[in-house]
Design an enzyme around this catalytic site. Structure first.
Site, PDB file in Angstrom:
ATOM      1  N   TYR A  55       6.159  18.293  -4.914  1.00 34.37           N
ATOM      2  CA  TYR A  55       5.933  18.662  -6.304  1.00 34.37           C
ATOM      3  C   TYR A  55       6.767  19.892  -6.641  1.00 34.37           C
ATOM      4  O   TYR A  55       6.503  20.995  -6.177  1.00 34.37           O
ATOM      5  CB  TYR A  55       4.456  18.962  -6.580  1.00 34.37           C
ATOM      6  CG  TYR A  55       3.507  17.815  -6.341  1.00 34.37           C
ATOM      7  CD1 TYR A  55       3.951  16.491  -6.316  1.00 34.37           C
ATOM      8  CD2 TYR A  55       2.155  18.044  -6.149  1.00 34.37           C
ATOM      9  CE1 TYR A  55       3.076  15.449  -6.096  1.00 34.37           C
ATOM     10  CE2 TYR A  55       1.271  16.998  -5.938  1.00 34.37           C
ATOM     11  CZ  TYR A  55       1.727  15.705  -5.903  1.00 34.37           C
ATOM     12  OH  TYR A  55       0.853  14.675  -5.680  1.00 34.37           O
ATOM     13  N   PRO A 202      -6.131   8.545 -11.411  1.00 37.76           N
ATOM     14  CA  PRO A 202      -7.269   7.715 -11.825  1.00 37.76           C
ATOM     15  C   PRO A 202      -7.326   7.484 -13.332  1.00 37.76           C
ATOM     16  O   PRO A 202      -8.000   6.559 -13.778  1.00 37.76           O
ATOM     17  CB  PRO A 202      -8.484   8.513 -11.345  1.00 37.76           C
ATOM     18  CG  PRO A 202      -8.007   9.924 -11.288  1.00 37.76           C
ATOM     19  CD  PRO A 202      -6.577   9.848 -10.867  1.00 37.76           C
ATOM     20  N   ARG A 205      -2.141   8.427 -15.254  1.00 35.71           N
ATOM     21  CA  ARG A 205      -1.212   9.498 -15.655  1.00 35.71           C
ATOM     22  C   ARG A 205      -1.377   9.858 -17.131  1.00 35.71           C
ATOM     23  O   ARG A 205      -0.429  10.191 -17.818  1.00 35.71           O
ATOM     24  CB  ARG A 205       0.231   9.101 -15.347  1.00 35.71           C
ATOM     25  CG  ARG A 205       0.472   8.830 -13.866  1.00 35.71           C
ATOM     26  CD  ARG A 205       1.929   8.498 -13.554  1.00 35.71           C
ATOM     27  NE  ARG A 205       2.094   8.286 -12.129  1.00 35.71           N
ATOM     28  CZ  ARG A 205       1.953   7.107 -11.504  1.00 35.71           C
ATOM     29  NH1 ARG A 205       1.670   6.040 -12.218  1.00 35.71           N
ATOM     30  NH2 ARG A 205       2.108   7.006 -10.210  1.00 35.71           N
ATOM     31  N   PHE A 207      -2.446   7.786 -19.506  1.00 30.45           N
ATOM     32  CA  PHE A 207      -2.429   6.614 -20.396  1.00 30.45           C
ATOM     33  C   PHE A 207      -3.847   6.172 -20.766  1.00 30.45           C
ATOM     34  O   PHE A 207      -4.129   5.821 -21.910  1.00 30.45           O
ATOM     35  CB  PHE A 207      -1.681   5.469 -19.721  1.00 30.45           C
ATOM     36  CG  PHE A 207      -1.508   4.257 -20.591  1.00 30.45           C
ATOM     37  CD1 PHE A 207      -0.401   4.122 -21.408  1.00 30.45           C
ATOM     38  CD2 PHE A 207      -2.464   3.244 -20.599  1.00 30.45           C
ATOM     39  CE1 PHE A 207      -0.253   3.000 -22.219  1.00 30.45           C
ATOM     40  CE2 PHE A 207      -2.324   2.126 -21.400  1.00 30.45           C
ATOM     41  CZ  PHE A 207      -1.206   2.009 -22.219  1.00 30.45           C
TER      42      PHE A 207
END
Length: 230
Positions: A55, A202, A205, A207
């Protein structure tokens, strides 16, 4: 709410804090706002924080380290290794014993801690036997640098081979209303072996929150522009 993760005994908050949005993984994140988010999560009782070498790369671990400074007691920190880099660019996967052991040194330094609670292999390296990777991670437990071993995106046979070398505390893979393939074989294998399951993304992202109506709402450098489901 807290739950034991796997049969080896990490007691984690049912809702964890996935730190990947901190530090420009999805979009621009103000550092002070990111740190305030971590502090707010701790105040709400969340004790499970997840970051990774990839990351940023690297900057996310540094930010999480600054956020947990002075607040380490009772906090469970997970991070991940498994890639090789050319400077700041990812150039492939690397599950070698040497990488497992060298990567954790950088992770501990960036996080500002002496021991990592949960150390994942971020992606299985098809060129390296899982027995070699997990064996090296088990050595890190003996050395006091990590407490528990995790894998990410591993299949059932890989999980069984890994668990034959050392206890596997957690598997992290994508799981949500739009990604349910793990229900066929992965979850039953985790139950069989006593491996805790940690779902990533979960909420798809973002959506599945219903808050994103168009890709035009996302910054140009947002990673989600590359996700075909968006």
């Amino acid at each position: 709410n807290y739950r034991r993760l796997g049969k080896t005994g990490l007691n984690v908050s049912v809702i964890g804090f996935g730190a990947s949005p901190l530090g420009n993984v999805f979009d621009d994140c103000d550092e002070s706002e990111g740190i305030r988010s971590v502090h707010c999560a701790i105040d709400l009782g969340i004790n499970f924080f997840d970051t990774a070498q990839i990351y940023g790369p690297f900057q996310n671990e540094e930010l999480v380290g600054r956020a947990i400074k002075g607040k380490r007691d009772g906090i469970i920190i997970a991070s991940k290794f498994g890639f090789k880099f050319d400077g700041g660019n990812i150039v492939g996967v690397d599950g070698s014993a040497a990488n497992a052991k060298s990567a954790v040194e950088g992770t501990l330094k960036r996080l500002g801690i002496d021991c990592l609670d949960l150390y994942y292999q971020h992606r299985v390296d098809p060129a390296v036997p899982i027995e070699e990777t997990v064996g090296a991670m088990a050595d890190l437990i003996t050395e006091g640098k990590i407490k528990h071993i995790g894998l990410s995106e591993a299949g059932p046979e890989t999980l069984r081979r890994a668990a034959a070398v050392a206890p596997i505390s957690a598997l992290q893979s994508e799981y949500s209303l739009w990604e349910r393939d793990i229900e066929d074989e992965i979850l039953p294998t985790c139950r069989e072996l006593g491996i805790g399951f940690v779902p990533y993304s979960p909420l798809g992202r973002g959506f599945l929150t219903g808050s994103i109506r168009s890709l035009d709402e996302l910054p140009e450098n947002d990673w989600r522009h590359q996700d075909p489901r968006f």
